[in-house]
Design an enzyme around this catalytic site. Structure first.
Site, PDB file in Angstrom:
ATOM      1  N   LYS A  15       0.860  -1.189   0.000  1.00 45.26           N
ATOM      2  CA  LYS A  15       0.000   0.000   0.000  1.00 45.26           C
ATOM      3  C   LYS A  15       0.888   1.227   0.000  1.00 45.26           C
ATOM      4  O   LYS A  15       1.759   1.368   0.863  1.00 45.26           O
ATOM      5  CB  LYS A  15      -0.902  -0.014   1.235  1.00 45.26           C
ATOM      6  N   LYS A  39      -2.392  -1.658  -3.587  1.00 42.94           N
ATOM      7  CA  LYS A  39      -3.204  -0.444  -3.520  1.00 42.94           C
ATOM      8  C   LYS A  39      -2.334   0.788  -3.593  1.00 42.94           C
ATOM      9  O   LYS A  39      -1.339   0.833  -2.851  1.00 42.94           O
ATOM     10  CB  LYS A  39      -3.965  -0.486  -2.191  1.00 42.94           C
TER      11      LYS A  39
HETATM   12  C1  PBG Z   1      -7.427   3.293   6.085  1.00 40.25           C
HETATM   13  C2  PBG Z   1      -7.699   3.152   4.612  1.00 40.25           C
HETATM   14  C3  PBG Z   1      -7.544   4.118   3.600  1.00 40.25           C
HETATM   15  C4  PBG Z   1      -8.010   3.525   2.436  1.00 40.25           C
HETATM   16  C5  PBG Z   1      -8.397   2.219   2.751  1.00 40.25           C
HETATM   17  N1  PBG Z   1      -8.182   2.017   4.101  1.00 40.25           N
HETATM   18  C6  PBG Z   1      -7.080   5.514   3.667  1.00 40.25           C
HETATM   19  C7  PBG Z   1      -5.686   5.814   4.028  1.00 40.25           C
HETATM   20  O1  PBG Z   1      -4.844   4.946   4.184  1.00 40.25           O
HETATM   21  O2  PBG Z   1      -5.444   7.013   4.221  1.00 40.25           O
HETATM   22  C8  PBG Z   1      -8.080   4.204   1.099  1.00 40.25           C
HETATM   23  C9  PBG Z   1      -9.142   3.713   0.178  1.00 40.25           C
HETATM   24  C10 PBG Z   1      -9.516   4.658  -0.921  1.00 40.25           C
HETATM   25  O3  PBG Z   1      -8.893   5.719  -1.124  1.00 40.25           O
HETATM   26  O4  PBG Z   1     -10.480   4.336  -1.632  1.00 40.25           O
HETATM   27  N2  PBG Z   1      -6.079   3.185   6.415  1.00 40.25           N
HETATM   28 ZN    ZN Z   2      -5.582   3.935   8.482  1.00 44.62          ZN
END
Ligand code: PBG
Ligand code: ZN
Length: 338
Positions: A208, A261
């Site tokens: 991620k 992601k």
């Molecule tokens: C929480 C999380 C996020 C997303 C999924 N889980 C946001 C982040 O990490 O700031 C992003 C999903 C999206 O943008 O559709 N950690």
């Molecule tokens: Zn988070």
């Protein structure tokens, strides 16, 4: 006058490709993996006011739902072939504190939604995003030191407790998105200790990346960090080597499936995952910013929405994904036959 035509001049036999994809069916046969409804996982934002249904300005066609209001909506999707959802809790501000105590509040939105969805849709696969950022007053994904850095051991213990409580409430899968080192191992051990490991899929957001594509989500979930950014725990966009190491590590620590992601900007990482994690399901998350960009481009007439949604999804599959978490799920359920 058009030229009178009989036959093309011959070329090398090895140069001829067109005959292989001249028909819609032969074009379909070019794909190694065909997009089907069972590959789709739909993100749902659940608030703590049961009747709520409110639009998210920056996330086209997506809403925040209360536990009651969400049921008829999900029913309409299950009727069209929806197989799986991923839940995100959106608590009100007064429920937030430094350690995210309310992430696993038994009366909170996620645990209530797990129970209601299980009861209403016995065949639906329910995944829960596990993170603290929606529940912490500072909006970061873990517990912080004075200087704002993540306290690793405290954070992963808290995340594991939350994951176990979601599993206890009936979640079929827990998906930690915090990216803090060692949380997969801690969650797996927690599930083993609670005698839940045999019935809970541990889906790791392994690769991620910190970037500019989560803005609309953070508006939807109310999880914008009050200070700083997530660059010290989410991966740097150029960090292909780090992603490969994280993928290997999370498999070693007990992940049953992995997520890459964002998706379309990171297809080399998806291809790496398809190699490194070839024995587990690989999901891509087409995140909020990617989704909103496609909508914005379609509104401007730059792309056609449906064609673009398919092209992006097919790109993800081509790179090696078998599952896609996408806000386009309701549309795909209308667009796909199976
Ligand atoms: C929480 C999380 C996020 C997303 C999924 N889980 C946001 C982040 O990490 O700031 C992003 C999903 C999206 O943008 O559709 N950690
Ligand atoms: Zn988070």
């Amino acid at each position: 006058m058009p030229e009178e035509y009989t036959k093309e001049t011959p070329t090398e036999i090895s140069s001829l490709l067109a005959g292989g994809y001249n028909h819609p069916v032969s074009r379909l046969w070019q794909q190694k993996r065909q997009l089907t409804k069972s590959m789709l996982i739909y993100p749902l934002f659940i608030t703590d006011s049961p009747e709520e249904s409110s639009a998210v300005a920056s996330l086209p066609n997506q809403r925040r739902w209360g536990v009651k209001a969400v049921i008829p909506f999900v029913k309409s999707l299950v009727d069209k072939g929806l197989k799986s959802v991923i839940l995100f809790g959106v608590p009100s501000d007064e429920k937030k504190d430094a350690t995210g105590s309310n992430a696993d509040d038994p009366e909170g939105p996620v645990i209530q939604a797990i129970k209601a969805l299980r009861q209403n849709f016995p065949d639906l696969f329910i995944m829960c995003d596990v993170c603290l950022c929606e529940y912490t007053s500072h909006g970061h994904c873990g517990v912080l030191r004075e200087d704002g850095s993540i306290i690793r051991d405290k954070s992963v213990r808290r995340l594991a407790a939350v994951a176990v409580n979601y599993a206890k409430a009936g979640a079929h899968a827990v998906a930690p998105s915090d990216m803090i080192d060692g949380r997969i191992k801690e969650i797996k051990q927690g599930l083993i200790d609670a005698d839940l490991a045999h019935r809970t899929m541990l889906v790791s957001y392994s690769a991620k990346f910190a970037g500019n594509l989560y803005g609309p989500f953070r508006e939807a979930a109310g999880s914008v960090p009050s200070h700083g950014d997530r660059k010290a725990y989410q991966l740097p966009p150029a960090g292909r080597g780090l992603a490969r190491r994280a993928l290997r590590r999370d498999l070693d620590e007990g992940a049953d499936a992995i997520i890459v992601k964002p998706s379309t900007f990171y297809l080399d990482i998806v291809a790496d995952a398809a190699q490194i994690c070839e024995d587990v399901p690989i999901a891509t998350y087409q995140v909020s910013g990617e989704f909103a960009m496609i909508h914005a481009a379609a509104e401007k007439g730059i792309v056609d929405l449906k064609t673009m949604a398919f092209e992006a999804a097919i790109g993800n599959l081509r790179a090696g994904a078998n599952l896609i978490i996408t806000y386009f799920t309701p549309e795909f359920l209308d667009w796909l036959d199976e």
